[in-house]
Scaffold this motif. Structure first.
Motif, mmCIF file in Angstrom:
data_model
loop_
_atom_site.group_PDB
_atom_site.id
_atom_site.type_symbol
_atom_site.label_atom_id
_atom_site.label_comp_id
_atom_site.label_asym_id
_atom_site.label_seq_id
_atom_site.Cartn_x
_atom_site.Cartn_y
_atom_site.Cartn_z
ATOM 1 N N MET A 21 -69.701 8.621 9.526
ATOM 2 C CA MET A 21 -68.414 7.968 9.307
ATOM 3 C C MET A 21 -68.207 6.814 10.292
ATOM 4 O O MET A 21 -67.723 5.737 9.916
ATOM 5 C CB MET A 21 -67.286 9.002 9.435
ATOM 6 C CG MET A 21 -67.319 10.063 8.339
ATOM 7 S SD MET A 21 -66.429 11.567 8.793
ATOM 8 C CE MET A 21 -64.745 11.029 8.644
ATOM 9 N N LYS A 22 -68.560 7.040 11.535
ATOM 10 C CA LYS A 22 -68.425 5.975 12.529
ATOM 11 C C LYS A 22 -69.339 4.798 12.180
ATOM 12 O O LYS A 22 -68.936 3.629 12.312
ATOM 13 C CB LYS A 22 -68.764 6.505 13.925
ATOM 14 C CG LYS A 22 -68.633 5.435 15.012
ATOM 15 C CD LYS A 22 -68.900 5.997 16.403
ATOM 16 C CE LYS A 22 -68.725 4.891 17.454
ATOM 17 N NZ LYS A 22 -68.937 5.400 18.838
ATOM 18 N N LYS A 23 -70.533 5.109 11.733
ATOM 19 C CA LYS A 23 -71.473 4.048 11.344
ATOM 20 C C LYS A 23 -70.881 3.186 10.238
ATOM 21 O O LYS A 23 -70.977 1.953 10.258
ATOM 22 C CB LYS A 23 -72.792 4.680 10.890
ATOM 23 C CG LYS A 23 -73.846 3.683 10.457
ATOM 24 C CD LYS A 23 -75.121 4.402 10.020
ATOM 25 C CE LYS A 23 -76.158 3.397 9.510
ATOM 26 N NZ LYS A 23 -77.405 4.089 9.050
ATOM 27 N N ILE A 36 -56.645 10.225 11.385
ATOM 28 C CA ILE A 36 -57.765 11.164 11.293
ATOM 29 C C ILE A 36 -58.375 11.069 9.904
ATOM 30 O O ILE A 36 -57.663 11.162 8.904
ATOM 31 C CB ILE A 36 -57.299 12.614 11.538
ATOM 32 C CG1 ILE A 36 -56.625 12.741 12.903
ATOM 33 C CG2 ILE A 36 -58.470 13.582 11.428
ATOM 34 C CD1 ILE A 36 -55.948 14.091 13.115
ATOM 35 N N VAL A 37 -59.668 10.879 9.820
ATOM 36 C CA VAL A 37 -60.371 10.894 8.529
ATOM 37 C C VAL A 37 -61.190 12.181 8.483
ATOM 38 O O VAL A 37 -62.062 12.401 9.334
ATOM 39 C CB VAL A 37 -61.289 9.661 8.356
ATOM 40 C CG1 VAL A 37 -61.939 9.702 6.979
ATOM 41 C CG2 VAL A 37 -60.498 8.373 8.533
ATOM 42 N N LEU A 38 -60.883 13.023 7.515
ATOM 43 C CA LEU A 38 -61.559 14.316 7.401
ATOM 44 C C LEU A 38 -62.931 14.149 6.754
ATOM 45 O O LEU A 38 -63.068 13.484 5.718
ATOM 46 C CB LEU A 38 -60.709 15.289 6.574
ATOM 47 C CG LEU A 38 -59.278 15.533 7.077
ATOM 48 C CD1 LEU A 38 -58.605 16.593 6.219
ATOM 49 C CD2 LEU A 38 -59.260 15.933 8.541
ATOM 50 N N GLY A 39 -63.919 14.780 7.319
ATOM 51 C CA GLY A 39 -65.280 14.654 6.811
ATOM 52 C C GLY A 39 -65.533 15.495 5.578
ATOM 53 O O GLY A 39 -64.760 16.389 5.224
ATOM 54 N N GLU A 79 -75.863 7.649 5.436
ATOM 55 C CA GLU A 79 -74.937 6.845 4.626
ATOM 56 C C GLU A 79 -73.888 7.755 4.007
ATOM 57 O O GLU A 79 -74.200 8.859 3.541
ATOM 58 C CB GLU A 79 -75.703 6.094 3.532
ATOM 59 C CG GLU A 79 -76.857 5.240 4.034
ATOM 60 C CD GLU A 79 -76.401 4.209 5.055
ATOM 61 O OE1 GLU A 79 -75.342 3.584 4.828
ATOM 62 O OE2 GLU A 79 -77.101 4.029 6.066
ATOM 63 N N VAL A 80 -72.642 7.292 3.996
ATOM 64 C CA VAL A 80 -71.559 8.136 3.463
ATOM 65 C C VAL A 80 -71.579 8.100 1.931
ATOM 66 O O VAL A 80 -71.739 7.043 1.328
ATOM 67 C CB VAL A 80 -70.181 7.663 3.983
ATOM 68 C CG1 VAL A 80 -70.086 7.852 5.474
ATOM 69 C CG2 VAL A 80 -69.896 6.224 3.611
ATOM 70 N N PRO A 81 -71.450 9.256 1.287
ATOM 71 C CA PRO A 81 -71.399 9.311 -0.174
ATOM 72 C C PRO A 81 -70.039 8.811 -0.682
ATOM 73 O O PRO A 81 -69.097 8.631 0.100
ATOM 74 C CB PRO A 81 -71.581 10.808 -0.466
ATOM 75 C CG PRO A 81 -71.074 11.497 0.755
ATOM 76 C CD PRO A 81 -71.383 10.588 1.905
ATOM 77 N N SER A 140 -64.387 7.084 0.035
ATOM 78 C CA SER A 140 -63.010 6.881 -0.428
ATOM 79 C C SER A 140 -62.009 7.332 0.634
ATOM 80 O O SER A 140 -60.957 6.717 0.814
ATOM 81 C CB SER A 140 -62.779 7.641 -1.739
ATOM 82 O OG SER A 140 -62.839 9.045 -1.558
ATOM 83 N N ARG A 141 -62.335 8.400 1.365
ATOM 84 C CA ARG A 141 -61.465 8.856 2.451
ATOM 85 C C ARG A 141 -61.420 7.823 3.573
ATOM 86 O O ARG A 141 -60.361 7.527 4.136
ATOM 87 C CB ARG A 141 -61.956 10.193 3.008
ATOM 88 C CG ARG A 141 -61.963 11.334 2.018
ATOM 89 C CD ARG A 141 -62.409 12.644 2.666
ATOM 90 N NE ARG A 141 -62.414 13.745 1.698
ATOM 91 C CZ ARG A 141 -62.592 15.015 2.011
ATOM 92 N NH1 ARG A 141 -62.788 15.357 3.280
ATOM 93 N NH2 ARG A 141 -62.575 15.961 1.086
#
Length: 340
Positions: free
Chosen positions: A222-224, A170-173, A180-182, A187-188
């Motif tokens: 996150m999936k992207k 599980i990756v917590l958001g 785009e993820v910051p 890092s998570r």
């Protein structure tokens, strides 16, 4: 000798609780407190013997006994205070950025004031005001001591390696501003990918809903990112309803339970930032999810304020324990103020 024996007994009790459940806040704090107290007592004993040794002079003895601890105390306090300047420069002038300075100034004022009031008595102060100050200072210093125990337990929890095979990661958001993820969320995800590459049959659960100021759900972004890193679409499970860490765990558990088709209980791991691992583990336990956490590294200047924020969140979460501390301090002050 008696105090040392009690500390060893408490250390054993805390260790036994952690062996059974490493996510136990009671066991962790008890183990941390007794361990830190043992180290402190050992250091005091060593310094006292050194001060009484004929190998050094009287001046050196005074410096060792009366100078070392105040210098260490002052250095730690100043480090917290000046960290706010670095935090504000890099992250902006937010309330969170000021947390480390607030803690440093609080300790810098509370510790000398407490000892002054204890030594000098109420003096010109009305007795009611004096007792109220003593109550507030005892509660304040107790919460600071508990914070130190929390830091030790948080560090200790992450030092235990996760070597088992993992079925779900599980990756917590965390907050996003675009698709785009910051860096913080990246890092998570990268930490989750690290364990995914060690467990090729594992599934990654991206967990995070859409906030009012977010263009898409955190899970979507996150999936992207995971797809861009070569993770097959069928290996990614989406949980896009959660808005808190506790919901992350509850809703991710639902996704995993629905997906898991084998006998037995799946092995679950969750990935977040290092300062957030312990709270995530506590919430996972509350959600009934048997999962261990791993933490992605965080910039050192960011850690003090982030850990203070996590600690405050835990005090709010364990309201009964916080209330117990308040009642305990109040009872102590009232009992001390009553005539014998």
């Amino acid at each position: 000798m008696f105090v040392t024996f009690v500390c060893l007994a408490l250390l054993a009790v805390g260790g036994a609780v952690l062996v059974k459940e490493r996510r136990s806040m009671f066991g962790g704090l008890l183990f941390a407190f007794s361990g830190m107290l043992l180290v402190f007592l050992g250091l005091v004993e060593a310094l006292t013997r050194l001060a009484n040794s004929s190998a050094i002079g009287d001046t050196a003895s005074l410096v060792i006994v009366y100078g070392l601890f105040p210098l260490i105390f002052l250095a730690i306090v100043l480090a917290f205070i000046f960290n706010t300047r670095t935090m504000s420069t890099k992250e902006g002038r937010s309330f969170t950025a000021k947390l480390s300075a607030m803690l440093g100034l609080n300790v810098l004022i509370a510790v000398p004031l407490f000892f002054y009031l204890i030594v000098m008595g109420n003096g010109p102060l009305p007795l009611v005001v004096y007792n109220l100050l003593i109550f507030l200072l005892i509660l304040d210093l107790l919460l600071v001591l508990l914070f130190a125990c929390y830091l030790f337990y948080s560090w200790m929890y992450q030092m235990l390696p996760v070597k088992k095979q993992v079925d779900y990661i599980i990756v917590l958001g965390s907050g996003i501003r675009s698709e785009e993820v910051p860096p913080l969320l990246k890092s998570r995800l990268d930490k989750g990918l690290e364990y995914y590459h060690k467990n090729k049959d594992a599934y990654i659960v991206v967990s995070g809903g859409q906030g009012p100021d977010e263009p898409v759900s955190e899970a979507f972004a996150m999936k992207k990112y995971l797809l861009s890193q070569g993770v097959p679409d069928e290996r990614i499970l989406v949980e896009d309803r959660s808005t808190t860490t506790l919901e992350n765990m509850k809703f991710s558990k639902e996704v995993i339970t629905k997906h898991w088709q084998k006998a037995g209980t799946p092995s679950v791991l969750f990935s977040t930032n290092n300062y957030h691992v312990l709270r995530g583990a506590v919430y996972a336990r509350k959600a009934g999810l048997k999962a261990e956490g791993v933490g992605a590294p965080t910039a050192f200047y960011f850690l003090p304020s982030a850990l203070i924020r996590e600690y405050i969140a835990m005090l709010v979460h364990f309201k009964w324990f916080t209330g117990f501390l308040v009642i305990l301090c109040l009872a102590f002050v009232i009992r001390s103020a009553l005539p014998i």
